[in-house]
Structures are given as C-alpha cells and as structure tokens.
Design a protein around this motif. Sequence first.
Motif, PDB file in Angstrom:
ATOM      1  N   HIS A   1       1.898  -0.456   3.466  1.00 38.15           N
ATOM      2  CA  HIS A   1       2.330  -1.789   3.043  1.00 38.15           C
ATOM      3  C   HIS A   1       2.306  -2.783   4.207  1.00 38.15           C
ATOM      4  CE1 HIS A   1       3.126  -0.699  -0.984  1.00 38.15           C
ATOM      5  NE2 HIS A   1       4.330  -0.162  -0.828  1.00 38.15           N
ATOM      6  N   THR A   2       2.750  -2.344   5.374  1.00 43.23           N
ATOM      7  CA  THR A   2       2.781  -3.275   6.516  1.00 43.23           C
ATOM      8  C   THR A   2       1.381  -3.676   6.951  1.00 43.23           C
ATOM      9  OG1 THR A   2       2.912  -1.399   8.071  1.00 43.23           O
ATOM     10  CG2 THR A   2       4.981  -2.388   7.352  1.00 43.23           C
ATOM     11  N   ARG A   3       0.399  -2.811   6.764  1.00 43.53           N
ATOM     12  CA  ARG A   3      -0.983  -3.176   7.094  1.00 43.53           C
ATOM     13  C   ARG A   3      -1.565  -4.146   6.070  1.00 43.53           C
ATOM     14  NH1 ARG A   3      -1.737   2.423   8.016  1.00 43.53           N
ATOM     15  NH2 ARG A   3      -2.999   2.558   6.124  1.00 43.53           N
ATOM     16  N   ASN A   4      -1.224  -3.939   4.813  1.00 44.54           N
ATOM     17  CA  ASN A   4      -1.859  -4.705   3.742  1.00 44.54           C
ATOM     18  C   ASN A   4      -1.195  -6.044   3.470  1.00 44.54           C
ATOM     19  OD1 ASN A   4      -3.742  -2.664   3.239  1.00 44.54           O
ATOM     20  ND2 ASN A   4      -2.448  -1.670   1.712  1.00 44.54           N
TER      21      ASN A   4
ATOM     22  N   ALA B   1      -8.782   3.013  -2.110  1.00 46.04           N
ATOM     23  CA  ALA B   1      -7.578   3.766  -1.773  1.00 46.04           C
ATOM     24  C   ALA B   1      -6.676   2.935  -0.868  1.00 46.04           C
ATOM     25  CB  ALA B   1      -7.954   5.078  -1.079  1.00 46.04           C
ATOM     26  N   ASN B   2      -5.376   3.278  -0.849  1.00 42.74           N
ATOM     27  CA  ASN B   2      -4.390   2.671   0.050  1.00 42.74           C
ATOM     28  C   ASN B   2      -4.268   1.159  -0.143  1.00 42.74           C
ATOM     29  OD1 ASN B   2      -3.817   5.159   1.227  1.00 42.74           O
ATOM     30  ND2 ASN B   2      -5.431   4.915   2.755  1.00 42.74           N
TER      31      ASN B   2
ATOM     32  N   PHE C   1      13.114   4.963   4.774  1.00 39.73           N
ATOM     33  CA  PHE C   1      12.401   5.016   3.502  1.00 39.73           C
ATOM     34  C   PHE C   1      13.345   5.209   2.316  1.00 39.73           C
ATOM     35  CE2 PHE C   1      12.411   9.033   5.767  1.00 39.73           C
ATOM     36  CZ  PHE C   1      13.058   9.877   4.876  1.00 39.73           C
ATOM     37  N   LEU C   2      14.655   5.176   2.544  1.00 39.23           N
ATOM     38  CA  LEU C   2      15.622   5.404   1.483  1.00 39.23           C
ATOM     39  C   LEU C   2      16.688   4.311   1.541  1.00 39.23           C
ATOM     40  CD1 LEU C   2      16.488   7.281  -0.801  1.00 39.23           C
ATOM     41  CD2 LEU C   2      17.810   8.609   0.862  1.00 39.23           C
TER      42      LEU C   2
ATOM     43  N   SER D   1       7.714   5.372   6.938  1.00 44.61           N
ATOM     44  CA  SER D   1       7.040   6.387   6.146  1.00 44.61           C
ATOM     45  C   SER D   1       5.579   6.011   5.976  1.00 44.61           C
ATOM     46  CB  SER D   1       7.715   6.507   4.778  1.00 44.61           C
ATOM     47  OG  SER D   1       7.525   5.309   4.038  1.00 44.61           O
ATOM     48  N   ALA D   2       4.781   6.940   5.436  1.00 44.63           N
ATOM     49  CA  ALA D   2       3.355   6.669   5.249  1.00 44.63           C
ATOM     50  C   ALA D   2       3.148   5.502   4.292  1.00 44.63           C
ATOM     51  CB  ALA D   2       2.659   7.923   4.728  1.00 44.63           C
TER      52      ALA D   2
END
Length: 605
Positions: free
Chosen positions: A277-280, A131-132, A296-297, A271-272
């Motif tokens: 994305h910033t972690r990965n 996940a994620n 987020f837009l 956003s979630a």
Amino acid sequence: MKLLYRIAFWCTCIFLLPSHLLAQELLEKRIVLKVTNLPLDETLQKIGDLGGFSFSYSPDMIDIKSRVTIQAVNQSVREILNAIFKDKVTFKERRRYIILQKNTRTDKPQEPQDFDLDGYIIDNKTGKKLANASIYESVTLASAVSNQYGYYKIRLPASRPSLRLEVRKEDYIGKSIPIPTRKDTYLQISLNPDTLRPISGRVVTHTPVQVDSLHHKVAVPQFEVVKTDLPRDTLFADSSANGNAITWADYETLRKRYRNVQNKFVSAFASAKQAIHTRNIEDTLYTSFQASILPFLGTNHGLSGNIVNEYSVNLIAGYSLGVSKLEIGSLLNVVRGNVTGFQFAGVGNVVGNDVTGFQYAHVVNMTLGNFRGFQGTHLLNYTGRNFTGFQVAGVGNVVVGELHGYQFSAGYNYAHTVRKGHQIGAVNYADSTATVPFGLFSWVHSNGYRRYEFSTDEFNYFNTAFKTGVSRFYNIFNLGFSGLAKDKPLFTIGYGFGTAQKLGKGWSANADFTGSLVLLEHNAADDISQGLVRFALGMEKKFGSRFALFAGPSLNTFFSKHSGLINPEGKKGLSPVWIGQKPDGSNKVYGWVGFQAGIRFLNKI
C-alpha cells in the motif's frame, strides 16, 4: 530431537503444499472455450476437461439443463464462471474440485450487512493481470491487495450511503470508482500505465492523482533549482568548508539513495500488505484517532501506513503515515512521514521524515528528517538531517546535518555542522562549528583548533602536549619526563583546558590551565600522591601555515601527601622563582613562577 522436528516439519510441508498450490491454480487456469446453446452440465464438463479438474454441485440447487452460449479466448476459469452464473453461484476450490453453491444472499429481500466486490485488475493496454495493486475505500478503510494472478476481493459495509472504490498501482494512473450497488458484484477494473516522466532540466514537478481522502487532499511540493553562474550542470554549491559544487546528477543520485534507504528502513516495520500500500498509494488519509496492538493490527487496518492520525495509542507497536497532535506507545512508535506535537514511547520512536514538537523514549529516538523542538532519551538520539532545539541523551546524540541548538549528553555528541548553540558532553565531534563545544574531548574537523606541541620548562626536560577543540576553548592532554635525572620527576601526565586569541600577523596568545599527576623515582605504582597544577601564558608566532614557536611564563603549585620531595638546591635546567616560603624539607605545598618554550605543529584551517 532437532532432526526429528525438522523431518516432521518438511513432511508436513510436502503433504500440504502441492494441494494448496494446486487449489490456488484451478480458478486461474486459462482456457479457450466456445459453446453455443449447450446445456449447463455439459458446459461444465467441457470446462473441467479443458482445465484438468472436476466440478462438484447439487443438481437441485443449480439448473443444469439451462442453455449456455459463451466464447472465451485465453480467459481464466474464474472469469468464465462469472460470465455464466452472474453472481448467482459461488465457487470454492478443494484439491482437484471446484465446488459450486447457490449464492443465498441473492434470495434475501433484506439488505445484507456487508457485501463483496471481487474481480481482476488488468493493464488496459496489454490485458495483463496486475499483481500487488491496492484496492481500498477511504472512509471505511477497508482494503485489499490483488494476488499474483491480479485477482482481488474486498468486503464493504452495505449501510454506508455512498462508497467509492480507490484503485492504485505503482507506475499506473489511479482510478476512483463509485459503487452504486450493495450486493456481491464481480467487478473487473482496468488501469492505464502512467507514461509521464519528469522532464530533464532545471525544474522537476510531480502531482499525484488527487482523490477524496476523508475530505482532505495533499499537494506534493514542487522543486525548483535556481540557476547560477556555476557550470551548466551545477545544481548548487555545498555550504560546507570544502565548498564543492554539486551537480544535478549528483543531487538526483543522493536524493534517490536517501529516499530509498529511508523507505526501506521505515517499511521494515510494516506487514507485506502495508508495504504494498505504501508503494502504491500517494494519497494521504486522515483520522482523528487510532488504536493498535501491532503495526498490522489496529483500527486503521492495512492502510495504517497511509494515514495521518491526530491522536494515536499503540499497545505494543504502531505504524502510521503521520501524527498531528499526540502519539503514545508502550514499546514502539513507527511513523513514515511527519510528527507534530508530542510523541512518547517506552522503548523507541522511529520517524521517517520531520518532527516538530516533543519526542521522548527510554531507549532510542530516530528521526530521519529534520527536527525542531525537544528530543530526549536515556540512550541514543538520532536526527538524519537538521536539528533545531534541545537534544538530551544519556549516551549519545547524533545530528547528520546542521545543529541550531544544544546537544547535552553524558557520553558523546555528533553534529556535522554546528550553526548555533553548543555541544556539551564528554566527547564532542563536528565537521565544522560556529560556536564552542564543551567537553572532556572535542574534535572539530574542518575549522577546529589543534596543536601538537613539544617544549621544555623548569620542572621537566621534555614535554609534549596535544590540544584539540576550538580556539576559544580547547582540551589539553600532556605528558612530561626527564629520564632518570636526579631531582627531576620520572614523568608527569595531565589534562586541562585552554583558550587562544589571535593578535594578527601570525601572532596569538594562549592561556592554559592543567593538572598533572607526578611520578617520582621512589614512588610505588599504587602510591602516587603528588600532583602539579599549572597556569601558563604563552605567545605564539606562526612561521608558514603548519609551524609555530611559542614561549611564556607559568604559575605552578606542587602538592603532596609527604614533605621534602623537592630539592631547592638542585640547579639542573631552568631555575624557578619561588613564591612564598622556599622549600625547606617540611612543606607539602610549594609554589613558583616558571617558564616554558617550545615548538608547535598546527592543523591547516
């Protein structure tokens, strides 16, 4: 009324939630299936019986009499259906049904405008669904995040001549996959765990997976600790006045704590999906221009937190990895990394790392790293590390690290260590300074100048004063009183400035300039119309590190709205030497030479 709203809300949740959760679980149910040359309709019936649901489909659209041979052990229904239909059928979930429909895209001879890739992200060693995980295409900036079952779906444009799918997951080795097809495809992706860890010792390096990111790659700096003659586990010596040694373990703890706070603070605006994305994703993407309405837009979509923009325009709020030339926001600009150039915001700028250039906001500027340039706001400026340049604020400036420049504020200035430049504001604070702060109140903790003083002179029997700042320029707060003695003031209260010069062997000289309000016995509380201006010279002799005696002459001017307030015949205490005309009952301004002597308690430097 509020109770009725709450009841209606929870009833709606109870009605909707189970079917939603159930629908999400149907395609992810794991079953064991083994069929050999079985008709399709019987195979579907068997799958439905094992999963506890039913299929809905039109026999005219699907060849239900075709034969199926498949063996699946602990696989999801989605994986089994993909293996059976091979992208010829699409399936959707509705409550306890899975609806099968013919994939009409496969019948069209022309190339579609967009196509979908979907599948699972799997741990290559354990087979666990991940996940994620982040899935993205670096040129089109299309992106997706795998759900709780490890399933992803991403839509890509078919018109691009070349496409490459990037897959990233924290603690896993990233993968880059070329996409030759331009049609809907089921693509299962496996990742290997990243088992490499920094080796304990003096040198720590880390190199992330490097892939094409809009034709750019970013190298992560290497950190090396220089060996010294300090104890074996010592990393470096603190440059502050305390001079404490910092060990490798201390440094690692502080560094991790700082980065954790930094990332959490800046990611709070994302956003979630952006936070995942910033972690990965360690790769840095670049674009020449982006525009956004909200974090987020915008034109950078869910990857905005991983992109460095040359120019950035944010209608309400923007979120990015970095800015290399210019960013303008009507309300808020949030940048995870570095900013170079100009940054303007109607309300605030928040930068997670360094800024080089010009930064302005009406309310607050918050830079968590180093700053070099100009930082201005009507309210508050904050720099989390070192600052070089000019910092101007209406209320306050804060530099957590070293200041190499100037702080101007109508309120307060704070800097841990002032190396160059000056603090100029109503209130100034520094742990240590190599320069002079200018303000109504300045406090330098480690190497500042502080005196607690008790003295007597010809005007008051008893005086006390507090001096704070640095020896070259300090603030003076004084208070004097004589009890109810006749021809003496009840008390005086004043403020001033001074400077001190060391002469060697414990001797130093002071020059103080103060102004005081004088309260006389017959004054009403709202009718204090007289004051005293004094310029005093003094010689100080230290006895030990915390105690000194001082004495010296003073030049005084007393002024009042009324005449005859000083009785020259009063002979109590030290006698003044009058300058000019001796008070005769008609003068409103008097001058004299006086003398003061007392003791001082010193701060330890």
